[in-house]
Each structure stands twice: as C-alpha cells, then as structure tokens.
Write a protein that holds these residues in place. Structure first.
Motif, mmCIF file in Angstrom:
data_model
loop_
_atom_site.group_PDB
_atom_site.id
_atom_site.type_symbol
_atom_site.label_atom_id
_atom_site.label_comp_id
_atom_site.label_asym_id
_atom_site.label_seq_id
_atom_site.Cartn_x
_atom_site.Cartn_y
_atom_site.Cartn_z
ATOM 1 N N ASN A 416 22.328 7.353 82.337
ATOM 2 C CA ASN A 416 22.584 8.503 83.024
ATOM 3 C C ASN A 416 22.652 8.425 84.579
ATOM 4 O O ASN A 416 22.008 7.707 85.091
ATOM 5 C CB ASN A 416 21.562 9.703 82.654
ATOM 6 N N THR A 417 23.502 9.352 85.192
ATOM 7 C CA THR A 417 23.731 9.252 86.474
ATOM 8 C C THR A 417 22.849 10.464 87.162
ATOM 9 O O THR A 417 22.738 11.480 86.488
ATOM 10 C CB THR A 417 24.998 9.429 87.211
ATOM 11 N N SER A 418 22.659 10.714 88.515
ATOM 12 C CA SER A 418 22.095 11.700 89.144
ATOM 13 C C SER A 418 22.960 12.915 89.112
ATOM 14 O O SER A 418 22.437 13.964 88.834
ATOM 15 C CB SER A 418 21.791 11.422 90.567
ATOM 16 N N ALA A 419 24.160 12.658 88.843
ATOM 17 C CA ALA A 419 25.146 14.020 88.950
ATOM 18 C C ALA A 419 25.026 14.458 87.568
ATOM 19 O O ALA A 419 24.942 15.651 87.368
ATOM 20 C CB ALA A 419 26.813 13.478 88.961
ATOM 21 N N GLU A 420 24.914 13.646 86.517
ATOM 22 C CA GLU A 420 24.519 14.314 85.175
ATOM 23 C C GLU A 420 23.214 15.089 85.180
ATOM 24 O O GLU A 420 23.101 16.047 84.712
ATOM 25 C CB GLU A 420 24.688 13.010 84.073
ATOM 26 N N LEU A 421 22.115 14.739 85.720
ATOM 27 C CA LEU A 421 20.950 15.269 85.840
ATOM 28 C C LEU A 421 21.074 16.501 86.492
ATOM 29 O O LEU A 421 20.527 17.404 86.256
ATOM 30 C CB LEU A 421 19.927 14.193 86.632
ATOM 31 N N ASP A 422 21.597 16.472 87.539
ATOM 32 C CA ASP A 422 21.806 17.706 88.253
ATOM 33 C C ASP A 422 22.845 18.872 87.535
ATOM 34 O O ASP A 422 22.566 20.128 87.559
ATOM 35 C CB ASP A 422 22.832 17.451 89.672
ATOM 36 N N ARG A 423 23.879 18.228 86.633
ATOM 37 C CA ARG A 423 24.382 19.265 86.049
ATOM 38 C C ARG A 423 23.693 19.917 84.694
ATOM 39 O O ARG A 423 23.871 20.992 84.495
ATOM 40 C CB ARG A 423 25.715 18.525 84.941
ATOM 41 N N LEU A 424 22.404 19.036 84.393
ATOM 42 C CA LEU A 424 21.865 19.718 83.328
ATOM 43 C C LEU A 424 20.769 20.783 83.969
ATOM 44 O O LEU A 424 20.576 21.681 83.375
ATOM 45 C CB LEU A 424 20.728 18.577 82.969
ATOM 46 N N VAL A 425 20.322 20.579 85.252
ATOM 47 C CA VAL A 425 19.452 21.606 85.723
ATOM 48 C C VAL A 425 20.458 22.781 86.015
ATOM 49 O O VAL A 425 19.931 23.975 86.004
ATOM 50 C CB VAL A 425 19.210 20.945 87.282
ATOM 51 N N THR A 426 21.578 22.788 86.619
ATOM 52 C CA THR A 426 22.754 23.806 86.653
ATOM 53 C C THR A 426 22.740 24.472 85.301
ATOM 54 O O THR A 426 22.660 25.656 85.211
ATOM 55 C CB THR A 426 23.962 23.249 87.175
ATOM 56 N N ALA A 427 22.996 23.604 84.357
ATOM 57 C CA ALA A 427 22.897 24.269 82.967
ATOM 58 C C ALA A 427 21.936 24.992 82.569
ATOM 59 O O ALA A 427 21.947 26.241 82.136
ATOM 60 C CB ALA A 427 23.487 23.488 81.722
ATOM 61 N N ILE A 428 20.595 24.755 82.749
ATOM 62 C CA ILE A 428 19.415 25.510 82.361
ATOM 63 C C ILE A 428 19.328 26.663 83.138
ATOM 64 O O ILE A 428 19.055 27.697 82.754
ATOM 65 C CB ILE A 428 18.165 24.402 82.920
ATOM 66 N N HIS A 429 19.894 26.572 84.576
ATOM 67 C CA HIS A 429 19.731 28.018 85.510
ATOM 68 C C HIS A 429 20.917 28.879 84.853
ATOM 69 O O HIS A 429 20.524 30.023 84.806
ATOM 70 C CB HIS A 429 20.112 27.289 86.820
ATOM 71 N N ALA A 430 21.986 28.373 84.382
ATOM 72 C CA ALA A 430 23.003 29.253 84.013
ATOM 73 C C ALA A 430 22.627 30.006 82.824
ATOM 74 O O ALA A 430 23.112 31.144 82.720
ATOM 75 C CB ALA A 430 24.256 28.460 83.733
ATOM 76 N N GLU A 431 21.923 29.523 81.905
ATOM 77 C CA GLU A 431 21.512 29.956 80.661
ATOM 78 C C GLU A 431 20.075 30.528 80.669
ATOM 79 O O GLU A 431 19.580 30.973 79.727
ATOM 80 C CB GLU A 431 21.552 28.739 79.553
ATOM 81 N N ARG A 432 19.551 30.785 81.840
ATOM 82 C CA ARG A 432 18.219 31.243 82.148
ATOM 83 C C ARG A 432 18.226 32.693 81.502
ATOM 84 O O ARG A 432 16.942 33.131 80.935
ATOM 85 C CB ARG A 432 17.818 31.376 83.376
ATOM 86 N N SER A 433 19.262 33.406 81.404
ATOM 87 C CA SER A 433 19.181 34.803 80.805
ATOM 88 C C SER A 433 19.562 34.913 79.491
ATOM 89 O O SER A 433 20.025 35.933 78.710
ATOM 90 C CB SER A 433 19.892 35.842 81.737
ATOM 91 N N LEU A 434 19.727 33.721 78.659
ATOM 92 C CA LEU A 434 20.497 33.706 77.467
ATOM 93 C C LEU A 434 19.645 34.534 76.364
ATOM 94 O O LEU A 434 20.309 35.014 75.454
ATOM 95 C CB LEU A 434 20.251 32.302 76.868
ATOM 96 N N PHE A 435 18.240 34.677 76.515
ATOM 97 C CA PHE A 435 17.508 35.729 75.402
ATOM 98 C C PHE A 435 17.006 36.936 76.090
ATOM 99 O O PHE A 435 16.121 37.401 75.904
ATOM 100 C CB PHE A 435 16.302 34.855 75.085
#
Length: 436
Positions: A416-435
C-alpha cells in the motif's frame, strides 16, 4: 514492540486539527492534488523498496492483508517455477522415483525453514493448509479433556476456533466458558479479565488464546497469560494465524506448547500454507487426525490430514521465508505500523468516527478497525464494506463477533502507498453521514 507515531501528511503538512483535515479532504473532493506522484510510488517511508516488489491489482486499493498477504514478485516466480517442476515430474516426484532427494526430504527443507521462523525444532512442526486447519487439529483432538472440565474462549477469538471449542462442549462433555475482553483493552484490563476467568473456573483445563485478533487487531500479552494459565494447570492453544511473520514469535519465549499458524498472511508465502507446532513431549496429548496412521503416532505429521496437497506451495516456503528475512522483520513491522498510524490518525480527526483498537503501545500492530457515526448493526458494517468498494474503489472488511458490536476492519499491506492510505481517510470522511 516499538511503536512509530506519524502524523498524516499531505502536501499541506501534518493534519493536526479537524479544521485542517476537513480543508484537505474538501480539496480532494474537488479533484485537487495533495499527494500522489513520487509519494504514491514510494509509500509512507519514502522508499519504493517494498512497493516495487509486488505486482498487484491497483484499480482497487485493498486493505485486507489479514486475509491473504500477496506474494512478492520473486516468491511468485519461485512458486511458478516449482509448480512447473512438480507438474513436469508429476508422480515421479510424488512417488520419490526421481534421482536425488525424496519427496519428503525435499519437504523437510521447508519444515526446517518454518521451524526456524518460530524458534522450534523441526520435529515439533508439521506443514498444513493454514492456521484454521492447524488449530482444528489441536483443539478437537486435545486428549487430556474429561467430561465436566471447563474450556475458555473469548470474543476476540476467530469464529471457526470458537466453533471448535463449542464442538468440545457438544462432543466431549466440556463446559464452555466465554469471556469478553474489556475495552479499553489495556494490558492491565486484559490480564485482569483472564485472571478472573481462571480464578472463577476451577475446573478449567484448556484456554484458547489469540495472539492478534482478526477483528480489531488487539495484540494479547501472551507470555503473561500463558504463565498465569500454566500455574493453574491449564493448557493453552495459541492461535498465531495473524502474528507469525508480523510480530516476533518464539515458542520458548512465549511459553507455548501448542500453536497453529498461517504462512500465507504475513510471511507472504503461497496461499494455503501454514503450520502446526506441538512441543516435544506433548505430542501424545494431541490425538492423530481422525485416527491417522499413515505416519506413526510419534510423528507430528499424524496430527494433520495426509491427502494430496499443493506440493509446489510447500516447496516454495524456503524462498518466501528467505525473502521475509531479507526484507527485515523489524523493518516490515515499522512500515506497517506507520501505515496503521497514518490512516488511524487521519480518521480520528473526523467527528463521530470510532477507532476500535487499543492505543497502548504493544497492544496493536498492523490490523485496525473503525465504526462510522451511527453504525451499530452487522448490516450496517456490511453496508460500509459495499459502499467503499462501489463508490471509492477501496476494500475494507466488515467483521462481527466483538461484544461491543461489528466493526469495519482495515489491514494495510506492505504494497500500500501513502496515496492509498489518504484515499481511505478521504472515503471515511465522505461516508461519515452514511447512517444519518
């Protein structure tokens, strides 16, 4: 274990506040670049020495190394060459009709390499299809158990191993005791939980311990718990499926007599490889597998199935272990800890996101888990997994079994690369209101 703490860094520097984090991920959502390029190729530690060793699918960022740690290019080539060799020589190899070493002599090189990995003698180790197979062989064939004896398992233990312990209750008349590992899972809390369980269970005979939980990555203080159990005459079977190749594992240092482990996870050996360990002098306490007499009762191989297996995979084990040593176990662990810290520290900045993992140094390694705000049920966790794949092209894994509720597991790999890890954090933020 030394813990590396690292702030999540993008082009704007460390994410030291929620405001900074939200500004950064907002820019990502607009398509602005805050990383990638050389950093994406090089990874967290600024070196591509790990990333370039792998040839893996990159259209999806996969964080599931706890399931299968992909082979490196070099180990893949070795496996391919051995597969071709086995196929070319087919029954001549299997029947030991070739000049030179017999089939078993060739496999003995693999056994010796695996034994060296865990500080064991070669006659204390047998090869098998993985940790689950090894642990079933240890648990269900544990001889000293008598009707009315108690057996102990915990919520962090792997599902199938809990099923095997329940089988002892159904088939052998044992009393199954289930315990919950408290959160926060500090060393003191963990030891207190096991001490209480052992104290409250005077007829305890067998304790299942999981070195690293596949649910949330909790690392148990195995040596201390094993000593506590042994002082009360309780045997320990150690599930090291997630620790061999990730943490230092030495059976003498841990005080363990029985252990099952995988090699296709953190050692990055071919899929379907693992081992069983039984300390010399304790083999008769584990009955042969379903009455297996292909090998003598004194041979540890009698404790595993003896059907036709992927011999090429087993012959490749010395190659995989040699590369594992060449890469450096400490160096690998530090990189994986840096990966873990990068996404955890970024996700912790997001309001309402729960990091379901201990914070005490030594109680975690590469595996981690989170819950989104409002995430409660198993269906919720499964939905998170689907949303991340479909919307963000990221593989994270829904896991249940913890007393505190289902989680979403994240397991970075060396590739895994740092860019992929940052994509993960971005996705968690994007889905923070999923529920909601």
């Amino acid at each position: 274990m030394t813990v590396v703490r690292r702030k999540v860094k993008l082009r704007g520097g460390a994410l030291n506040s929620r405001r900074t984090f939200l500004e950064v991920v907002g820019g990502m959502a607009l398509g602005l670049s805050f990383g990638g390029g050389a950093d994406a190729a090089q990874g967290v530690d600024g070196s591509d020495a790990f990333v370039c060793r792998y040839d893996v699918e990159r259209s999806i960022a996969h964080f599931d190394a706890a399931y299968y740690g992909a082979m490196t290019r070099r180990t893949t080539a070795a496996y391919r060459a051995k597969s071709e060799w086995v196929n070319r020589n087919n029954a001549l190899f299997l029947r030991s009709a070739l000049p030179g070493p017999t089939r078993d002599e060739r496999l003995q090189r693999s056994v010796e390499a695996v034994a060296g990995l865990i500080g064991a003698n070669a006659d204390e180790v047998a090869l098998c299809g993985g940790g689950t197979e090894a642990l079933y062989g240890l648990i269900v064939n544990y001889r000293p158990l008598k009707p009315g004896d108690a057996i102990i398992t915990a919520d962090i233990d792997y599902d199938e191993m809990q099923h095997a312990m329940a089988y002892l209750e159904a088939s052998r008349g044992a009393t199954l005791v289930r315990i919950v590992i408290p959160e926060p899972s500090t060393t003191a809390n963990i030891l207190a939980a096991y001490e209480k369980a052992l104290r409250d269970t005077p007829r305890a005979r067998l304790l299942l311990l999981t070195h690293i939980s596949n649910r949330n990555g909790l690392v148990l203080p195995v040596r201390e718990i094993a000593a506590m159990a042994k002082a009360r005459g309780v045997d320990v079977i150690l599930d090291s499926a997630q620790s061999v190749g990730l943490l230092p594992v030495d059976v003498d240092a841990l005080g363990i007599d029985f252990m099952g482990f995988s090699l296709h996870k953190w050692v990055a050996a071919p899929l379907g490889t693992g081992g069983i360990y039984i300390r010399k002098g304790r083999q008769q306490d584990i009955a042969p597998w379903l009455g297996n007499h292909i090998h003598p009762d004194t041979d540890i191989r009698a404790r595993m199935p003896t059907g036709t297996v992927d011999f090429a995979a087993r012959l490749t084990l010395p190659d995989a272990i040699a590369e594992y040593r060449e890469l450096g176990p400490d160096r690998k662990l530090q990189r994986l800890l840096a990966h873990r810290n990068r996404w955890v520290e970024g996700a912790r900045e997001i309001r309402g996101v729960e990091i379901v993992q201990p914070e005490e140094p030594g109680r975690y390694a590469a595996i981690g888990a989170f819950r989104l705000p409002g995430q409660k049920s198993w269906e919720d966790a499964q939905r998170v997994q689907r949303e991340f794949i479909q919307k963000h092209r990221i593989l994270v894994v829904a896991k249940r079994g913890l007393a505190s509720g289902p989680v979403v597991r994240v397991t970075p790999a060396l590739f895994n690369t740092s860019a992929e890890l940052d994509r993960l954090v971005t996705a968690i933020h994007a889905e923070r209101s999923l529920f909601g």
